[in-house]
Design an enzyme around this catalytic site. Structure first.
Site, PDB file in Angstrom:
ATOM      1  N   GLY A   1      -2.290 -16.151  -6.723  1.00 46.12           N
ATOM      2  CA  GLY A   1      -2.837 -16.607  -5.443  1.00 46.12           C
ATOM      3  C   GLY A   1      -4.254 -16.109  -5.211  1.00 46.12           C
ATOM      4  O   GLY A   1      -4.995 -16.672  -4.411  1.00 46.12           O
TER       5      GLY A   1
ATOM      6  N   CYS B   1      -1.287 -21.459   0.643  1.00 44.21           N
ATOM      7  CA  CYS B   1      -0.135 -21.374  -0.263  1.00 44.21           C
ATOM      8  C   CYS B   1       1.043 -20.597   0.326  1.00 44.21           C
ATOM      9  O   CYS B   1       2.192 -20.852  -0.028  1.00 44.21           O
ATOM     10  CB  CYS B   1      -0.567 -20.756  -1.583  1.00 44.21           C
ATOM     11  SG  CYS B   1      -1.525 -19.240  -1.387  1.00 44.21           S
TER      12      CYS B   1
ATOM     13  N   THR C   1     -12.675 -25.491 -13.495  1.00 45.44           N
ATOM     14  CA  THR C   1     -12.544 -24.408 -14.477  1.00 45.44           C
ATOM     15  C   THR C   1     -11.753 -23.208 -13.939  1.00 45.44           C
ATOM     16  O   THR C   1     -11.398 -22.317 -14.703  1.00 45.44           O
ATOM     17  CB  THR C   1     -13.952 -23.912 -14.891  1.00 45.44           C
ATOM     18  OG1 THR C   1     -14.705 -23.673 -13.696  1.00 45.44           O
ATOM     19  CG2 THR C   1     -14.669 -24.955 -15.738  1.00 45.44           C
TER      20      THR C   1
ATOM     21  N   VAL D   1      -6.869 -22.681  -9.874  1.00 46.42           N
ATOM     22  CA  VAL D   1      -6.247 -23.865  -9.273  1.00 46.42           C
ATOM     23  C   VAL D   1      -6.765 -25.127  -9.971  1.00 46.42           C
ATOM     24  O   VAL D   1      -6.004 -26.065 -10.226  1.00 46.42           O
ATOM     25  CB  VAL D   1      -6.515 -23.913  -7.753  1.00 46.42           C
ATOM     26  CG1 VAL D   1      -5.948 -25.193  -7.141  1.00 46.42           C
ATOM     27  CG2 VAL D   1      -5.899 -22.699  -7.069  1.00 46.42           C
TER      28      VAL D   1
ATOM     29  N   ASN E   1       3.254 -20.944  -5.792  1.00 52.14           N
ATOM     30  CA  ASN E   1       1.979 -20.929  -5.046  1.00 52.14           C
ATOM     31  C   ASN E   1       0.881 -21.774  -5.658  1.00 52.14           C
ATOM     32  O   ASN E   1       0.028 -22.288  -4.930  1.00 52.14           O
ATOM     33  CB  ASN E   1       1.491 -19.490  -4.866  1.00 52.14           C
ATOM     34  CG  ASN E   1       1.316 -18.763  -6.172  1.00 52.14           C
ATOM     35  OD1 ASN E   1       2.280 -18.568  -6.908  1.00 52.14           O
ATOM     36  ND2 ASN E   1       0.106 -18.356  -6.479  1.00 52.14           N
TER      37      ASN E   1
ATOM     38  N   HIS F   1       5.405 -17.264  -4.311  1.00 45.71           N
ATOM     39  CA  HIS F   1       5.312 -16.516  -3.060  1.00 45.71           C
ATOM     40  C   HIS F   1       6.699 -16.520  -2.405  1.00 45.71           C
ATOM     41  O   HIS F   1       7.306 -17.583  -2.188  1.00 45.71           O
ATOM     42  CB  HIS F   1       4.326 -17.182  -2.097  1.00 45.71           C
ATOM     43  CG  HIS F   1       2.874 -17.039  -2.493  1.00 45.71           C
ATOM     44  ND1 HIS F   1       2.436 -16.287  -3.552  1.00 45.71           N
ATOM     45  CD2 HIS F   1       1.754 -17.560  -1.921  1.00 45.71           C
ATOM     46  CE1 HIS F   1       1.109 -16.347  -3.635  1.00 45.71           C
ATOM     47  NE2 HIS F   1       0.671 -17.117  -2.655  1.00 45.71           N
TER      48      HIS F   1
HETATM   49  N1  LIG Z   1      -4.861 -19.447  -6.580  1.00 47.42           N
HETATM   50  C1  LIG Z   1      -4.041 -19.941  -5.636  1.00 47.42           C
HETATM   51  O1  LIG Z   1      -2.799 -19.866  -5.707  1.00 47.42           O
HETATM   52  C2  LIG Z   1      -4.616 -20.658  -4.457  1.00 47.42           C
HETATM   53  C3  LIG Z   1      -3.725 -21.269  -3.580  1.00 47.42           C
HETATM   54  C4  LIG Z   1      -4.226 -21.981  -2.495  1.00 47.42           C
HETATM   55  C5  LIG Z   1      -5.586 -22.032  -2.298  1.00 47.42           C
HETATM   56  N2  LIG Z   1      -6.442 -21.407  -3.160  1.00 47.42           N
HETATM   57  C6  LIG Z   1      -7.877 -21.576  -2.911  1.00 47.42           C
HETATM   58  O2  LIG Z   1      -8.383 -22.468  -3.912  1.00 47.42           O
HETATM   59  C7  LIG Z   1      -9.737 -22.172  -4.212  1.00 47.42           C
HETATM   60  C8  LIG Z   1      -9.886 -21.922  -5.696  1.00 47.42           C
HETATM   61  O3  LIG Z   1      -9.121 -20.799  -6.039  1.00 47.42           O
HETATM   62  P1  LIG Z   1      -9.005 -20.297  -7.540  1.00 47.42           P
HETATM   63  O4  LIG Z   1      -7.999 -19.225  -7.501  1.00 47.42           O
HETATM   64  O5  LIG Z   1      -8.802 -21.445  -8.455  1.00 47.42           O
HETATM   65  O6  LIG Z   1     -10.519 -19.697  -7.775  1.00 47.42           O
HETATM   66  P2  LIG Z   1     -11.240 -19.366  -9.159  1.00 47.42           P
HETATM   67  O7  LIG Z   1     -10.261 -19.208 -10.256  1.00 47.42           O
HETATM   68  O8  LIG Z   1     -12.165 -18.259  -8.855  1.00 47.42           O
HETATM   69  O9  LIG Z   1     -12.094 -20.716  -9.468  1.00 47.42           O
HETATM   70  C9  LIG Z   1     -13.235 -21.013  -8.778  1.00 47.42           C
HETATM   71  C10 LIG Z   1     -13.891 -22.346  -9.180  1.00 47.42           C
HETATM   72  O10 LIG Z   1     -15.027 -22.527  -8.323  1.00 47.42           O
HETATM   73  C11 LIG Z   1     -16.200 -22.645  -9.131  1.00 47.42           C
HETATM   74  N3  LIG Z   1     -17.344 -22.001  -8.487  1.00 47.42           N
HETATM   75  C12 LIG Z   1     -17.471 -20.698  -8.133  1.00 47.42           C
HETATM   76  N4  LIG Z   1     -18.707 -20.484  -7.616  1.00 47.42           N
HETATM   77  C13 LIG Z   1     -19.347 -21.682  -7.638  1.00 47.42           C
HETATM   78  C14 LIG Z   1     -20.666 -22.122  -7.259  1.00 47.42           C
HETATM   79  N5  LIG Z   1     -21.554 -21.277  -6.730  1.00 47.42           N
HETATM   80  N6  LIG Z   1     -20.977 -23.437  -7.411  1.00 47.42           N
HETATM   81  C15 LIG Z   1     -20.068 -24.310  -7.919  1.00 47.42           C
HETATM   82  N7  LIG Z   1     -18.825 -23.940  -8.331  1.00 47.42           N
HETATM   83  C16 LIG Z   1     -18.469 -22.648  -8.183  1.00 47.42           C
HETATM   84  C17 LIG Z   1     -15.876 -21.930 -10.430  1.00 47.42           C
HETATM   85  O11 LIG Z   1     -16.743 -22.422 -11.454  1.00 47.42           O
HETATM   86  P3  LIG Z   1     -17.140 -21.482 -12.729  1.00 47.42           P
HETATM   87  O12 LIG Z   1     -15.935 -21.442 -13.604  1.00 47.42           O
HETATM   88  O13 LIG Z   1     -18.263 -22.230 -13.344  1.00 47.42           O
HETATM   89  O14 LIG Z   1     -17.516 -20.147 -12.186  1.00 47.42           O
HETATM   90  C18 LIG Z   1     -14.420 -22.343 -10.610  1.00 47.42           C
HETATM   91  O15 LIG Z   1     -14.341 -23.650 -11.123  1.00 47.42           O
HETATM   92  C19 LIG Z   1     -10.090 -20.959  -3.355  1.00 47.42           C
HETATM   93  O16 LIG Z   1     -10.735 -21.412  -2.187  1.00 47.42           O
HETATM   94  C20 LIG Z   1      -8.735 -20.343  -3.039  1.00 47.42           C
HETATM   95  O17 LIG Z   1      -8.770 -19.629  -1.830  1.00 47.42           O
HETATM   96  C21 LIG Z   1      -5.981 -20.742  -4.242  1.00 47.42           C
END
Ligand SMILES: NC(=O)c1ccc[n+]([C@@H]2O[C@H](COP(=O)([O-])OP(=O)(O)OC[C@H]3O[C@@H](n4cnc5c(N)ncnc54)[C@H](OP(=O)(O)O)[C@@H]3O)[C@@H](O)[C@H]2O)c1
Length: 362
Positions: free
Chosen positions: A189, A159, A13, A16, A337, A252
């Site tokens: 990011g 990223c 959800t 990413v 990214n 990026h």
């Molecule tokens: N964004 C980027 O460009 C990027 C690039 C490389 C790496 N990353 C890494 O990828 C990961 C995800 O990033 P994002 O930007 O997609 O984060 P995000 O938008 O905050 O999404 C987080 C996901 O984790 C779930 N989650 C959060 N707390 C949880 C819990 N206690 N138990 C189970 N599920 C939980 C959320 O579910 P709900 O929706 O139910 O809250 C959601 O599906 C991070 O570790 C980030 O550092 C991100």
């Protein structure tokens, strides 16, 4: 049984996770059959769970996943019952992610992760498939430690590094030994857009937690070698970095300075970028860019607005290569990214793992 390998998206959800869902909508080898997230989303259909926070507009939520009922990541037995492997895009503490990913691997489900939690676990491969596909050979050693026959964890790097590390890989024979890089990183990011983070409008924030260490150290693990069942990071090049958050949605950018032990002229450096290719190109993996690195001659390229989607976001654009008065050469790089740097890079890793027979039907 479906011909395609069935995948669960852990964290499906989030920012990413949504990108995984979108990239896999018409994938020839993989299909999303389970989505897991926090207890807040569990029990809702995917369309309900992302209502009001679908971040990929104008791309739609793919029809095939709209009615999948989201499960809780903690409900490991239910999430893993009918899948062949999973992608992980969770946003939790490192300790929690480390434990959850290991639980899934021990449940005999390969985990291809976007998270940083296992990037330094010595027997977990961290891979950019064009650069270090041979690191996947550490998986049998990891399986031995985990006592699994099919479960394991593989990760993709942070990223930020995709905007300059591919160039360093292309120039490896010239022995780059010192790199100074500044990254200009998009707000996606941080999992955010401008609605979520209005203070980023017209702003630059000179701090991204943990990012400089990742930008300096992760390329060394990518350039490392498999020795005695673990990946031993390379000693060089020495990299120092500054990472800035800039008011850009996707992309990026890196501005880098490099010192080489072996001299080269500009034409040779550009030729090495253009000729650099790896197994993904040789095997024409579904997500692989045909041209991994392109060199742009124009003085004002690459630009985020014009160039971030190069090769469906899987290619890397390099420009402004010129001699420097302090270092040897300097250049600017750009990569997407959330595609090359996150979900797309992980999907390409999974494609590589499939052709290497590490991910198979159950
Ligand atoms: N964004 C980027 O460009 C990027 C690039 C490389 C790496 N990353 C890494 O990828 C990961 C995800 O990033 P994002 O930007 O997609 O984060 P995000 O938008 O905050 O999404 C987080 C996901 O984790 C779930 N989650 C959060 N707390 C949880 C819990 N206690 N138990 C189970 N599920 C939980 C959320 O579910 P709900 O929706 O139910 O809250 C959601 O599906 C991070 O570790 C980030 O550092 C991100």
């Amino acid at each position: 049984m479906s011909e395609k390998l069935r995948a669960a998206i852990l964290g499906g959800t989030g920012m990413v996770g949504q990108r995984f869902i979108s990239l896999l909508a018409d994938h020839p080898w993989f299909e999303v059959t389970e989505i897991a997230a926090s207890p807040r989303s569990a029990g809702m259909t995917y369309a309900e769970a992302v209502q009001g926070r679908w971040k990929l507009d104008p791309l739609p939520i793919p029809e095939k996943v709209r009615n999948i009922v989201v499960k809780s990541v903690d409900d490991v037995a239910a999430v893993t019952a009918d899948v062949d492997f999973c992608f992980s895009a969770l946003n939790m503490s490192k300790e929690e992610i480390r434990a959850i990913e290991e639980t899934y691997a021990k449940a005999e489900v390969p985990v291809v992760s976007n998270n940083s939690a296992h990037r330094w676990t010595p027997d977990v491969p961290m891979c950019i498939p064009e650069i270090n596909p041979e690191h996947m050979e550490v998986i049998p050693f990891q399986r031995k430690r985990l006592a699994t026959s099919r479960g394991f964890i593989a990760v993709k790097p942070n990223c930020s590094i995709q905007s300059y590390t591919p160039a360093l890989a292309a120039w490896k024979s010239l022995d780059p030994y010192e790199v100074v890089v500044t990254t200009y990183q998009a707000i996606s990011g941080a999992g955010k857009n401008f609605q979520d983070w209005p203070e980023m409008n017209g702003n630059i924030i000179p701090y991204i937690s943990g990012e400089e260490e990742k930008s300096e150290k992760e390329p060394l693990r990518i350039f490392g070698k498999l020795e005695n069942g673990v990946i031993v990071p390379s000693a060089g090049p020495v990299i120092t970095s500054q990472c800035l958050r800039v008011p850009v949605m996707y992309g990026h950018t890196a501005a880098a300075f490099v010192r080489f032990r072996k001299p080269a002229d500009k034409d040779e450096l550009i030729a090495k970028l253009r000729e650099f290719r790896g197994i993904p190109q040789q095997l024409a993996l579904p997500s692989a860019p045909k041209q991994f690195i392109r060199y742009m001659e124009e003085d004002n390229r690459p630009q985020v607005q014009l160039d971030v989607d190069y090769e469906r976001g899987m290619g890397v654009s390099i420009g402004r290569l010129r001699e420097d008065t302090v270092y040897d050469w300097k250049f600017v790089g750009l990569s997407h990214n959330t595609i090359r740097g996150a979900a797309g890079g992980a999907v390409e890793c999974a494609e590589l793992l499939k052709v290497q027979n590490y991910i198979q039907h159950r």
